[in-house]
Design an enzyme around this catalytic site. Structure first.
Site, PDB file in Angstrom:
ATOM      1  N   GLY A  70     -28.740 -23.133 -41.295  1.00 29.28           N
ATOM      2  CA  GLY A  70     -27.813 -23.895 -41.573  1.00 29.28           C
ATOM      3  C   GLY A  70     -28.231 -25.437 -40.636  1.00 29.28           C
ATOM      4  O   GLY A  70     -26.500 -26.408 -40.882  1.00 29.28           O
ATOM      5  N   PRO A  97     -34.054 -22.665 -43.607  1.00 35.03           N
ATOM      6  CA  PRO A  97     -34.116 -23.623 -43.676  1.00 35.03           C
ATOM      7  C   PRO A  97     -33.717 -23.693 -44.597  1.00 35.03           C
ATOM      8  O   PRO A  97     -34.753 -24.096 -45.798  1.00 35.03           O
ATOM      9  CB  PRO A  97     -34.538 -25.189 -43.368  1.00 35.03           C
ATOM     10  CG  PRO A  97     -35.931 -24.789 -42.819  1.00 35.03           C
ATOM     11  CD  PRO A  97     -36.133 -23.078 -42.525  1.00 35.03           C
ATOM     12  N   ARG A 115     -31.000 -25.969 -47.035  1.00 36.00           N
ATOM     13  CA  ARG A 115     -30.496 -28.044 -47.595  1.00 36.00           C
ATOM     14  C   ARG A 115     -30.856 -28.987 -46.763  1.00 36.00           C
ATOM     15  O   ARG A 115     -31.527 -29.770 -47.589  1.00 36.00           O
ATOM     16  CB  ARG A 115     -29.556 -27.656 -46.783  1.00 36.00           C
ATOM     17  CG  ARG A 115     -28.068 -29.059 -46.647  1.00 36.00           C
ATOM     18  CD  ARG A 115     -27.483 -29.543 -45.977  1.00 36.00           C
ATOM     19  NE  ARG A 115     -26.178 -27.749 -46.447  1.00 36.00           N
ATOM     20  CZ  ARG A 115     -25.599 -27.779 -46.378  1.00 36.00           C
ATOM     21  NH1 ARG A 115     -25.069 -28.682 -47.634  1.00 36.00           N
ATOM     22  NH2 ARG A 115     -24.936 -26.463 -46.472  1.00 36.00           N
ATOM     23  N   ARG A 145     -19.866 -29.493 -55.457  1.00 36.67           N
ATOM     24  CA  ARG A 145     -19.598 -28.674 -54.321  1.00 36.67           C
ATOM     25  C   ARG A 145     -18.020 -29.825 -53.210  1.00 36.67           C
ATOM     26  O   ARG A 145     -17.534 -29.671 -52.643  1.00 36.67           O
ATOM     27  CB  ARG A 145     -20.356 -30.037 -52.897  1.00 36.67           C
ATOM     28  CG  ARG A 145     -22.170 -28.910 -53.593  1.00 36.67           C
ATOM     29  CD  ARG A 145     -23.301 -28.574 -52.216  1.00 36.67           C
ATOM     30  NE  ARG A 145     -22.771 -29.020 -50.961  1.00 36.67           N
ATOM     31  CZ  ARG A 145     -22.225 -29.575 -50.257  1.00 36.67           C
ATOM     32  NH1 ARG A 145     -22.389 -31.319 -50.580  1.00 36.67           N
ATOM     33  NH2 ARG A 145     -22.169 -29.296 -48.897  1.00 36.67           N
ATOM     34  N   CYS A 168     -13.163 -31.531 -68.473  1.00 40.74           N
ATOM     35  CA  CYS A 168     -11.346 -31.621 -68.791  1.00 40.74           C
ATOM     36  C   CYS A 168     -10.775 -31.224 -67.769  1.00 40.74           C
ATOM     37  O   CYS A 168     -10.030 -29.890 -67.638  1.00 40.74           O
ATOM     38  CB  CYS A 168     -11.280 -30.295 -69.556  1.00 40.74           C
ATOM     39  SG  CYS A 168     -12.109 -31.129 -71.352  1.00 40.74           S
ATOM     40  N   GLU A 169     -10.501 -31.376 -66.021  1.00 36.63           N
ATOM     41  CA  GLU A 169     -10.328 -31.457 -65.072  1.00 36.63           C
ATOM     42  C   GLU A 169     -10.179 -32.331 -63.739  1.00 36.63           C
ATOM     43  O   GLU A 169     -11.012 -32.559 -63.996  1.00 36.63           O
ATOM     44  CB  GLU A 169     -11.010 -29.636 -64.282  1.00 36.63           C
ATOM     45  CG  GLU A 169     -10.417 -29.381 -63.856  1.00 36.63           C
ATOM     46  CD  GLU A 169     -11.268 -27.500 -63.082  1.00 36.63           C
ATOM     47  OE1 GLU A 169     -11.420 -27.387 -64.463  1.00 36.63           O
ATOM     48  OE2 GLU A 169     -10.271 -27.722 -62.652  1.00 36.63           O
ATOM     49  N   TYR A 217     -28.304 -27.587 -53.204  1.00 37.26           N
ATOM     50  CA  TYR A 217     -27.076 -26.310 -53.691  1.00 37.26           C
ATOM     51  C   TYR A 217     -26.192 -27.675 -55.025  1.00 37.26           C
ATOM     52  O   TYR A 217     -25.222 -27.194 -55.181  1.00 37.26           O
ATOM     53  CB  TYR A 217     -25.557 -26.408 -53.128  1.00 37.26           C
ATOM     54  CG  TYR A 217     -25.910 -25.172 -51.959  1.00 37.26           C
ATOM     55  CD1 TYR A 217     -26.913 -24.128 -52.142  1.00 37.26           C
ATOM     56  CD2 TYR A 217     -26.813 -25.812 -50.578  1.00 37.26           C
ATOM     57  CE1 TYR A 217     -27.048 -23.579 -51.205  1.00 37.26           C
ATOM     58  CE2 TYR A 217     -27.001 -25.010 -49.401  1.00 37.26           C
ATOM     59  CZ  TYR A 217     -28.126 -23.619 -49.358  1.00 37.26           C
ATOM     60  OH  TYR A 217     -27.992 -23.135 -48.313  1.00 37.26           O
TER      61      TYR A 217
HETATM   62  N1  LLP Z   1     -30.597 -17.912 -44.869  1.00 40.16           N
HETATM   63  C1  LLP Z   1     -29.171 -17.345 -44.948  1.00 40.16           C
HETATM   64  C2  LLP Z   1     -29.425 -15.444 -45.092  1.00 40.16           C
HETATM   65  C3  LLP Z   1     -28.413 -18.099 -45.810  1.00 40.16           C
HETATM   66  O1  LLP Z   1     -27.029 -17.636 -46.156  1.00 40.16           O
HETATM   67  C4  LLP Z   1     -28.418 -19.216 -46.811  1.00 40.16           C
HETATM   68  C5  LLP Z   1     -27.526 -20.178 -46.648  1.00 40.16           C
HETATM   69  C6  LLP Z   1     -29.678 -19.801 -45.390  1.00 40.16           C
HETATM   70  C7  LLP Z   1     -30.001 -18.926 -45.346  1.00 40.16           C
HETATM   71  C8  LLP Z   1     -30.085 -21.240 -45.945  1.00 40.16           C
HETATM   72  O2  LLP Z   1     -29.444 -21.981 -45.366  1.00 40.16           O
HETATM   73  P1  LLP Z   1     -28.695 -24.199 -45.395  1.00 40.16           P
HETATM   74  O3  LLP Z   1     -29.722 -24.123 -44.880  1.00 40.16           O
HETATM   75  O4  LLP Z   1     -29.331 -24.086 -46.610  1.00 40.16           O
HETATM   76  O5  LLP Z   1     -27.829 -24.082 -44.185  1.00 40.16           O
HETATM   77  N2  LLP Z   1     -22.819 -23.296 -51.150  1.00 40.16           N
HETATM   78  C9  LLP Z   1     -23.331 -23.819 -50.262  1.00 40.16           C
HETATM   79  C10 LLP Z   1     -23.873 -23.798 -48.660  1.00 40.16           C
HETATM   80  C11 LLP Z   1     -24.232 -22.308 -48.981  1.00 40.16           C
HETATM   81  C12 LLP Z   1     -25.286 -21.150 -48.189  1.00 40.16           C
HETATM   82  C13 LLP Z   1     -25.247 -20.334 -48.425  1.00 40.16           C
HETATM   83  N3  LLP Z   1     -26.028 -19.672 -47.046  1.00 40.16           N
HETATM   84  C14 LLP Z   1     -22.767 -25.320 -50.042  1.00 40.16           C
HETATM   85  O6  LLP Z   1     -23.282 -25.701 -50.912  1.00 40.16           O
HETATM   86  O7  LLP Z   1     -22.837 -26.222 -49.804  1.00 40.16           O
END
Ligand code: LLP
Length: 457
Positions: A264, A307, A309, A354, A385-386, A415
């Site tokens: 996150g 991590p 993202r 996104r 087309c949107e 993502y």
């Molecule tokens: N661990 C778990 C259990 C998760 O559900 C997630 C993300 C992560 C780690 C990694 O999170 P990050 O460090 O990448 O924030 N599609 C959305 C993000 C969905 C994230 C879902 N879970 C976007 O494009 O912002």
């Protein structure tokens, strides 16, 4: 092009003498000529540097309180065989969230023991694949899954290593986090008491695991959200998980060894954004863990984080070719009018959903040349087309932006490709790695033949 941290571009990004964008030592025009557009371009050095930064920051901060750390790269952000290898070479493990991600990580040669498997609705086939490949941690997400996994493991004569995903009531994202008594979402098991005031779903899950000899309880998992820029939520969630751990310890005599605090960590998407600092957040979380354990009178557990993202997001850019450029006269709420220049690129919501899905903001620049033309208010749109097919909602670009120009969008590494679709039967772009002046294709561009091959007529 600034290279200071906090900008959305990879640290290697510079402009050459012609004003063309250079990433990983390769110019945008050279990339477009060799690989076509649109293309996802991934700076290997940036990915590795970020993996090392998280590994180093958390290892150091937790060593200071006598705890070990494992960093799992969250493959959902972007997973290819090469990306999984880079993560492993930098000392990270890999977190997967489906049978597909698991297969790619295994193909990369990541040992099962260094993999985690997530999912709120894992199939039997996915659980079996995890058992057969010796996945080091299966993060269970429901009471029913606990029974299914225990039965599958028992039938195979193996012991499945599990963690329980709990919901702590801490939701974070952006600059806010709030604690709520009830969690209206599909993930995890709540630490709050059930409707009858009895044991929480999280405690029931932990007790159920301890009752099954074919399961080994490794620890407790919590993931509070994504794109979090305020570190306070992580410490808050850690305290809640540690209280649950201590409660289980008193109740059963089992003090689990591990706590996973999920992913996150937020990044910069726009030039004015400041990404979360791994050293700062690692220090704060380590201090929160140390204090909570001291108060609870429990030993400090091994910590893991996931991590995604923050490792791959800023390492990736998307290079598009500009097509249609159309000035549109817009009437504002106060009846004044202004011109918005609609700049269409050769991709769109199929390669970056996104903006349409989350209203996510991005930054883009002309990537093939320098321009001194006065800036114009631009909206970058795709070719779908949107009308919601928007790549960059609002942006100031040189007003002479024209068909044939290259446009680079920053911070698309996470993502982007992983949520890409074939809407309007567009073929998904390649992922091209750049490093030390060379480029190589990690995922090739889909072709119309790929699309036709799936269609059995
Ligand atoms: N661990 C778990 C259990 C998760 O559900 C997630 C993300 C992560 C780690 C990694 O999170 P990050 O460090 O990448 O924030 N599609 C959305 C993000 C969905 C994230 C879902 N879970 C976007 O494009 O912002």
């Amino acid at each position: 092009m600034s290279t200071a941290s906090g900008t959305p571009w990879p640290a290697s990004a510079v402009r050459d003498d012609d004003g063309a964008l250079v990433v990983g030592g390769v110019t945008a025009p050279a990339l477009a000529a060799e690989h076509g557009t649109p293309a996802y371009v991934l700076d290997e050095g940036e990915f590795r540097a970020r993996a090392r930064a998280y590994q180093g920051a958390f290892t150091d901060a937790f060593a200071a309180i006598g705890a070990g750390v494992d960093v799992y790269y969250a493959g959902k952000a972007l997973l290819t065989v090469a990306v999984a290898r880079w993560a492993r070479e930098e000392g990270l493990r890999v977190d997967t969230a489906s049978g597909g991600e698991l297969a790619v990580a295994l193909r990369a040669g990541v040992p099962g023991a260094e993999l985690g498997l997530h999912g709120n609705n894992k199939s039997d086939a996915e659980l079996q694949a995890a058992l057969d490949n010796g996945v080091g941690r299966i993060i269970v997400d429901s009471l029913g899954e606990i029974d299914r996994l225990a039965d599958l493991a028992e039938a195979r004569g193996v012991v499945a290593p599990v963690m329980v995903r709990v919901t702590t009531g801490v939701h974070a994202g952006g600059h806010e986090f709030i604690s709520t008594a009830h969690e209206d979402q599909k993930f995890g098991l709540s630490v709050n008491a059930g409707p009858d005031g009895g044991d929480s779903p999280a405690v029931l899950a932990l007790l159920r695991i301890l009752a099954r000899p074919s399961l080994k309880l490794l620890g407790i998992h919590s993931h509070i959200g994504s794109q979090i820029l305020d570190s306070a939520g992580f410490g808050e969630a850690a305290r809640t998980v540690l209280r649950l751990r201590a409660h289980l310890g008193v109740r059963t005599g089992v003090l689990v060894d591990e706590v996973d605090l999920g992913g996150g960590y937020g990044i910069a998407y726009l030039p004015q954004d400041q990404e979360i600092d791994p050293r700062k957040v690692a220090h704060e979380v380590a201090q929160a863990v140390a204090h909570a354990c001291q108060e609870l009178g429990t030993a400090v557990p091994r910590i893991s984080i996931e991590p995604g993202r923050a490792i791959v997001g800023p390492a990736g850019i998307t290079v598009y070719t500009v097509g249609t450029v159309k000035p549109v006269l817009v009437t504002a709420d106060d009846n004044s009018t202004f011109t918005r220049l609609y700049v269409s690129v050769d991709g769109g919501m199929s390669d970056n959903i996104r903006p349409a899905l989350y209203g996510a903001a991005y930054h883009a620049e002309i990537a093939n040349r320098r321009s001194e033309a006065p800036l114009a208010l631009v909206r970058v749109v795709g070719k779908h087309c949107e009308s919601g097919d928007i790549v960059v909602h609002e942006l100031m670009l040189p007003g002479d932006v024209q068909p044939g120009d290259l446009l680079a969008v920053a911070a698309t590494g996470a993502y982007g490709r992983s949520m890409a679709s074939n809407y309007n039967l567009l073929t998904r772009p390649p992922v091209v790695a750049v490093h030390d002046g060379a480029s190589r294709v990690l995922l090739r561009r889909e072709t119309v033949d790929d699309l036709l091959a799936l269609d059995l007529g």
